[in-house]
Design an enzyme around this catalytic site. Structure first.
Site, PDB file in Angstrom:
ATOM      1  N   GLY A  17       0.822  -1.212   0.000  1.00  0.00           N
ATOM      2  CA  GLY A  17       0.000   0.000   0.000  1.00  0.00           C
ATOM      3  C   GLY A  17       0.851   1.255   0.000  1.00  0.00           C
ATOM      4  O   GLY A  17       0.610   2.193  -0.777  1.00  0.00           O
ATOM      5  N   ASP A 159       5.578 -11.425 -11.797  1.00  0.00           N
ATOM      6  CA  ASP A 159       6.330 -12.564 -12.353  1.00  0.00           C
ATOM      7  C   ASP A 159       6.698 -12.272 -13.816  1.00  0.00           C
ATOM      8  O   ASP A 159       7.808 -12.562 -14.266  1.00  0.00           O
ATOM      9  CB  ASP A 159       5.474 -13.834 -12.258  1.00  0.00           C
ATOM     10  CG  ASP A 159       4.877 -13.993 -10.876  1.00  0.00           C
ATOM     11  OD1 ASP A 159       5.634 -14.292  -9.943  1.00  0.00           O
ATOM     12  OD2 ASP A 159       3.652 -13.778 -10.716  1.00  0.00           O
ATOM     13  N   ARG A 162       9.480  -9.747 -13.884  1.00  0.00           N
ATOM     14  CA  ARG A 162      10.735 -10.372 -13.455  1.00  0.00           C
ATOM     15  C   ARG A 162      11.336 -11.177 -14.609  1.00  0.00           C
ATOM     16  O   ARG A 162      12.549 -11.161 -14.843  1.00  0.00           O
ATOM     17  CB  ARG A 162      10.457 -11.334 -12.277  1.00  0.00           C
ATOM     18  CG  ARG A 162      10.184 -10.640 -10.957  1.00  0.00           C
ATOM     19  CD  ARG A 162       9.598 -11.608  -9.940  1.00  0.00           C
ATOM     20  NE  ARG A 162       9.510 -11.015  -8.618  1.00  0.00           N
ATOM     21  CZ  ARG A 162       8.777 -11.517  -7.620  1.00  0.00           C
ATOM     22  NH1 ARG A 162       8.066 -12.624  -7.805  1.00  0.00           N
ATOM     23  NH2 ARG A 162       8.756 -10.936  -6.449  1.00  0.00           N
ATOM     24  N   HIS A 187       0.188 -17.981  -9.291  1.00  0.00           N
ATOM     25  CA  HIS A 187       1.248 -17.131  -8.726  1.00  0.00           C
ATOM     26  C   HIS A 187       1.833 -17.876  -7.525  1.00  0.00           C
ATOM     27  O   HIS A 187       1.476 -17.643  -6.373  1.00  0.00           O
ATOM     28  CB  HIS A 187       0.687 -15.768  -8.297  1.00  0.00           C
ATOM     29  CG  HIS A 187       1.679 -14.975  -7.496  1.00  0.00           C
ATOM     30  ND1 HIS A 187       2.833 -14.466  -8.044  1.00  0.00           N
ATOM     31  CD2 HIS A 187       1.714 -14.641  -6.191  1.00  0.00           C
ATOM     32  CE1 HIS A 187       3.528 -13.855  -7.093  1.00  0.00           C
ATOM     33  NE2 HIS A 187       2.869 -13.947  -5.971  1.00  0.00           N
TER      34      HIS A 187
HETATM   35  P1  NAX Z   1       1.603  -6.221   4.734  1.00  0.00           P
HETATM   36  O1  NAX Z   1       1.472  -7.231   5.814  1.00  0.00           O
HETATM   37  O2  NAX Z   1       2.651  -5.173   4.818  1.00  0.00           O
HETATM   38  O3  NAX Z   1       0.203  -5.469   4.535  1.00  0.00           O
HETATM   39  C1  NAX Z   1      -1.003  -6.143   4.477  1.00  0.00           C
HETATM   40  C2  NAX Z   1      -2.060  -5.206   5.009  1.00  0.00           C
HETATM   41  O4  NAX Z   1      -3.320  -5.846   4.869  1.00  0.00           O
HETATM   42  C3  NAX Z   1      -1.873  -4.871   6.496  1.00  0.00           C
HETATM   43  O5  NAX Z   1      -1.923  -3.469   6.682  1.00  0.00           O
HETATM   44  C4  NAX Z   1      -3.060  -5.587   7.140  1.00  0.00           C
HETATM   45  O6  NAX Z   1      -3.531  -4.908   8.287  1.00  0.00           O
HETATM   46  C5  NAX Z   1      -4.069  -5.549   6.005  1.00  0.00           C
HETATM   47  N1  NAX Z   1      -5.163  -6.501   6.148  1.00  0.00           N
HETATM   48  C6  NAX Z   1      -5.169  -7.734   6.717  1.00  0.00           C
HETATM   49  N2  NAX Z   1      -6.394  -8.252   6.701  1.00  0.00           N
HETATM   50  C7  NAX Z   1      -7.189  -7.359   6.088  1.00  0.00           C
HETATM   51  C8  NAX Z   1      -8.564  -7.311   5.799  1.00  0.00           C
HETATM   52  N3  NAX Z   1      -9.372  -8.323   6.149  1.00  0.00           N
HETATM   53  N4  NAX Z   1      -9.062  -6.227   5.178  1.00  0.00           N
HETATM   54  C9  NAX Z   1      -8.262  -5.209   4.844  1.00  0.00           C
HETATM   55  N5  NAX Z   1      -6.951  -5.171   5.124  1.00  0.00           N
HETATM   56  C10 NAX Z   1      -6.422  -6.241   5.735  1.00  0.00           C
HETATM   57  O7  NAX Z   1       1.731  -7.068   3.380  1.00  0.00           O
HETATM   58  P2  NAX Z   1       2.216  -6.577   1.951  1.00  0.00           P
HETATM   59  O8  NAX Z   1       3.684  -6.748   1.837  1.00  0.00           O
HETATM   60  O9  NAX Z   1       1.629  -5.244   1.665  1.00  0.00           O
HETATM   61  O10 NAX Z   1       1.576  -7.715   1.034  1.00  0.00           O
HETATM   62  C11 NAX Z   1       0.180  -7.817   0.864  1.00  0.00           C
HETATM   63  C12 NAX Z   1      -0.167  -9.120   0.163  1.00  0.00           C
HETATM   64  O11 NAX Z   1       0.386  -9.149  -1.145  1.00  0.00           O
HETATM   65  C13 NAX Z   1       0.343 -10.382   0.854  1.00  0.00           C
HETATM   66  O12 NAX Z   1      -0.676 -11.358   0.850  1.00  0.00           O
HETATM   67  C14 NAX Z   1       1.478 -10.816  -0.041  1.00  0.00           C
HETATM   68  O13 NAX Z   1       1.736 -12.199   0.064  1.00  0.00           O
HETATM   69  C15 NAX Z   1       0.943 -10.432  -1.380  1.00  0.00           C
HETATM   70  N6  NAX Z   1       1.906 -10.350  -2.484  1.00  0.00           N
HETATM   71  C16 NAX Z   1       1.466 -10.709  -3.726  1.00  0.00           C
HETATM   72  C17 NAX Z   1       2.261 -10.605  -4.848  1.00  0.00           C
HETATM   73  C18 NAX Z   1       1.747 -11.005  -6.191  1.00  0.00           C
HETATM   74  O14 NAX Z   1       2.524 -10.949  -7.145  1.00  0.00           O
HETATM   75  N7  NAX Z   1       0.490 -11.415  -6.367  1.00  0.00           N
HETATM   76  C19 NAX Z   1       3.666 -10.132  -4.737  1.00  0.00           C
HETATM   77  C20 NAX Z   1       3.932  -9.359  -3.490  1.00  0.00           C
HETATM   78  C21 NAX Z   1       3.255  -9.867  -2.252  1.00  0.00           C
HETATM   79  O15 NAX Z   1       3.985 -10.945  -1.743  1.00  0.00           O
END
Ligand code: NAX
Length: 330
Positions: A17, A159, A162, A187
């Protein structure tokens, strides 16, 4: 002046975010002439941090940012949203099994899917980033039964990006000259980065590799490097990919709503339609061409026997994930 577009971002106080919102507000996603309203969702304990992010957004004085809403209520965040980036998800904690992760996130994405169904704009475009992204997107889509399934997608663009860079580095070629890359499947570690259609200024990448005696590079180095890149970033940075993930999300929505490049395609995970022998019922990474909010899967690319095996391995993994959350799929 154009009417503003309401963009909802979940998990807005998280690290993706923080890397995403300022670029959206700057116009990197929908252009510098498109006014926007940001509707930011995070859980209750993250509201203070979220307000801090909103303060910083205000302090940038972005000309196109008309309003910022911060909330812990998905109904508020998704109301009339035309673009929804579902980034928020429960991270995998120590000792947590894949099944538990699917279950925890399934609860989030089924509820948010139902709320999207109730309050989002009927033509909303949804990108799921939060992992396991493909299956989370399937759950959201199935719980939003009044919305067009074609408006749901999961992110494979990181991906894809990359993979392009790995090819550019190997061949000493500029990034913008590498075209027609695709990442098939999930993914996850089973994804299939496929360079067999890729071109550099119209020349097949595989021909150039062959000419240099690098026939093995794809299977031995390229595919594992792309598959494991996320883990390599965590190893190096101590945190998962955030800026590159945000960049990929921006590229995904930009291309979907506006257009992908001429004579090229992008990878999006979208509902399977039987193309390439992948049956309906999962969200799967396909090569797509986008124009004005619509995508079309690129059809009839030749697939080798080994390529087909990789594609089915990833499909079977998605089937396994779907089985674990089937009670959440209406
Ligand atoms: P963070 O843990 O920094 O941020 C996640 C945010 O989501 C936190 O602020 C948390 O409070 C919030 N959250 C949790 N439950 C929630 C809900 N029910 N409603 C609204 N907000 C909620 O994680 P971040 O590094 O920002 O990654 C977010 C997600 O992206 C993870 O699941 C991660 O695995 C995924 N990713 C996906 C990628 C892709 O290519 N599809 C790559 C990057 C990343 O790994």
């Amino acid at each position: 002046m154009k009417a503003p577009i309401r963009i909802a971002v979940t998990g807005a106080a998280g690290q993706i975010g923080y890397n995403l919102l300022f670029r959206i507000a700057n116009g990197d996603m929908l252009g510098r002439e498109q006014p926007i309203i940001l509707q930011l969702l995070d859980i209750t304990p993250a509201q203070q941090a979220l307000r801090g992010v909103a303060m910083e957004l205000e302090d940038c004085a972005f000309p196109m940012l008309q309003q910022i809403v911060t909330t812990d209520d998905a109904r508020v965040a998704f109301r009339d949203a035309e673009v929804v980036l579902m980034v928020g998800a429960k991270p995998r904690s120590k000792g947590m099994e894949r099944k538990d992760l699917l279950e925890a996130n399934g609860a989030i994405f089924s509820e948010q899917g139902r709320i999207l169904n109730e309050v989002a704009a009927r033509h909303v475009k949804v990108l799921v980033v939060g992992n396991p992204a493909n299956t989370n997107a399937l759950i959201a889509m199935k719980n939003a039964s009044d919305l067009d399934p074609h408006n749901f997608s999961a992110m494979m663009r990181l991906d894809h990006n990359r993979a392009i860079t790995q090819i550019a580095l190997k061949l000493f070629q500029p990034i913008q000259d590498i075209k027609k890359m695709v990442i098939w499947g999930n993914h996850s570690g089973t994804q299939y980065p496929d360079l067999s259609h890729a071109e550099v200024r119209g020349r097949k990448v595989i021909e150039i590799l062959r000419q240099n005696g690098w026939e093995d590079w794809s299977e031995k180095e390229f595919i594992p490097t792309v598959q494991k890149r996320g883990a390599a970033v965590i190893e190096a940075r101590g945190l998962s990919s955030a800026a590159s993930a945000a960049n990929a999300a921006i590229g995904h929505i930009h291309d979907w709503l506006l257009h992908s490049h001429h004579n090229d395609w992008v990878t999006m995970s979208v509902p399977s339609d039987g193309s390439y022998g992948i049956p309906e019922g999962v969200l799967y990474g396909f090569p797509v061409i986008c124009r004005n909010g619509h995508y079309q899967i690129v059809k009839d690319l030749p697939i080798s026997e080994l390529g087909h095996k990789h594609m089915m391995d990833s499909y079977n993994e998605l089937l396994g994930e779907r089985e674990l959350v089937k009670h959440l799929l209406k």
